[in-house]
Design a protein around this motif. Structure first.
Motif, PDB file in Angstrom:
ATOM      1  N   MET A   1       7.772   4.550  -5.792  1.00 34.98           N
ATOM      2  CA  MET A   1       6.852   5.684  -5.785  1.00 34.98           C
ATOM      3  C   MET A   1       6.668   5.747  -6.991  1.00 34.98           C
ATOM      4  SD  MET A   1       6.999   9.593  -4.443  1.00 34.98           S
ATOM      5  CE  MET A   1       7.428   9.524  -3.061  1.00 34.98           C
ATOM      6  N   THR A   2       5.029   5.653  -6.849  1.00 30.13           N
ATOM      7  CA  THR A   2       4.684   5.442  -8.263  1.00 30.13           C
ATOM      8  C   THR A   2       4.965   6.736  -9.619  1.00 30.13           C
ATOM      9  OG1 THR A   2       2.565   6.033  -7.515  1.00 30.13           O
ATOM     10  CG2 THR A   2       2.856   4.101  -7.757  1.00 30.13           C
ATOM     11  N   GLU A   6       2.521   8.792  -5.535  1.00 34.10           N
ATOM     12  CA  GLU A   6       2.042   7.409  -4.836  1.00 34.10           C
ATOM     13  C   GLU A   6       2.484   6.542  -4.362  1.00 34.10           C
ATOM     14  OE1 GLU A   6      -1.760   6.163  -5.798  1.00 34.10           O
ATOM     15  OE2 GLU A   6      -2.955   8.651  -5.752  1.00 34.10           O
ATOM     16  N   TYR A   7       2.833   6.039  -3.527  1.00 33.61           N
ATOM     17  CA  TYR A   7       4.101   4.918  -2.492  1.00 33.61           C
ATOM     18  C   TYR A   7       2.900   3.786  -3.004  1.00 33.61           C
ATOM     19  CZ  TYR A   7       6.646   8.074  -0.232  1.00 33.61           C
ATOM     20  OH  TYR A   7       7.622   8.957  -0.245  1.00 33.61           O
ATOM     21  N   THR A   8       4.132   2.699  -3.336  1.00 35.89           N
ATOM     22  CA  THR A   8       3.073   1.194  -3.295  1.00 35.89           C
ATOM     23  C   THR A   8       2.769   0.666  -2.613  1.00 35.89           C
ATOM     24  OG1 THR A   8       5.393   0.372  -3.616  1.00 35.89           O
ATOM     25  CG2 THR A   8       4.262   1.263  -5.547  1.00 35.89           C
ATOM     26  N   GLU A  11       6.357  -0.908  -0.668  1.00 33.56           N
ATOM     27  CA  GLU A  11       7.186   0.444   0.106  1.00 33.56           C
ATOM     28  C   GLU A  11       6.341   0.723   1.032  1.00 33.56           C
ATOM     29  OE1 GLU A  11       8.762   2.694  -3.801  1.00 33.56           O
ATOM     30  OE2 GLU A  11       6.379   2.972  -3.778  1.00 33.56           O
ATOM     31  N   THR A  12       5.320   0.885   0.990  1.00 35.04           N
ATOM     32  CA  THR A  12       4.761   1.626   2.484  1.00 35.04           C
ATOM     33  C   THR A  12       4.404   0.580   3.743  1.00 35.04           C
ATOM     34  OG1 THR A  12       2.812   2.275   0.959  1.00 35.04           O
ATOM     35  CG2 THR A  12       1.757   2.199   3.216  1.00 35.04           C
TER      36      THR A  12
END
Length: 64
Positions: A1-2, A6-8, A11-12
């Motif tokens: 997670m940044t 937000e998810y990278t 990661e997603t």
């Protein structure tokens, strides 16, 4: 997670069980004729909805 929460992409993609490459291939794909038509219809629906909201807001403004 940044740091912004937000998810990278990595990661997603991992959570979806696909590779980053598969995600980018999907992201950059050409839309089918049907998908293009569906997007056009959706944009028209949004345009009409926005117009209706403007009319209703104007009516409310005059009534109150």
């Amino acid at each position: 997670m940044t740091s912004s929460g937000e998810y990278t992409v990595s990661e997603t993609a991992r959570a979806a069980g696909i590779s980053r490459q598969a995600y980018y291939k999907w992201l950059n794909r050409r839309l089918s004729l049907r998908e293009q038509q569906e997007r056009e219809v959706l944009e028209e629906i949004k345009r009409i909805e926005n117009g209706i909201k403007i009319v209703l807001d104007t009516i409310r403004w005059f009534v109150y």
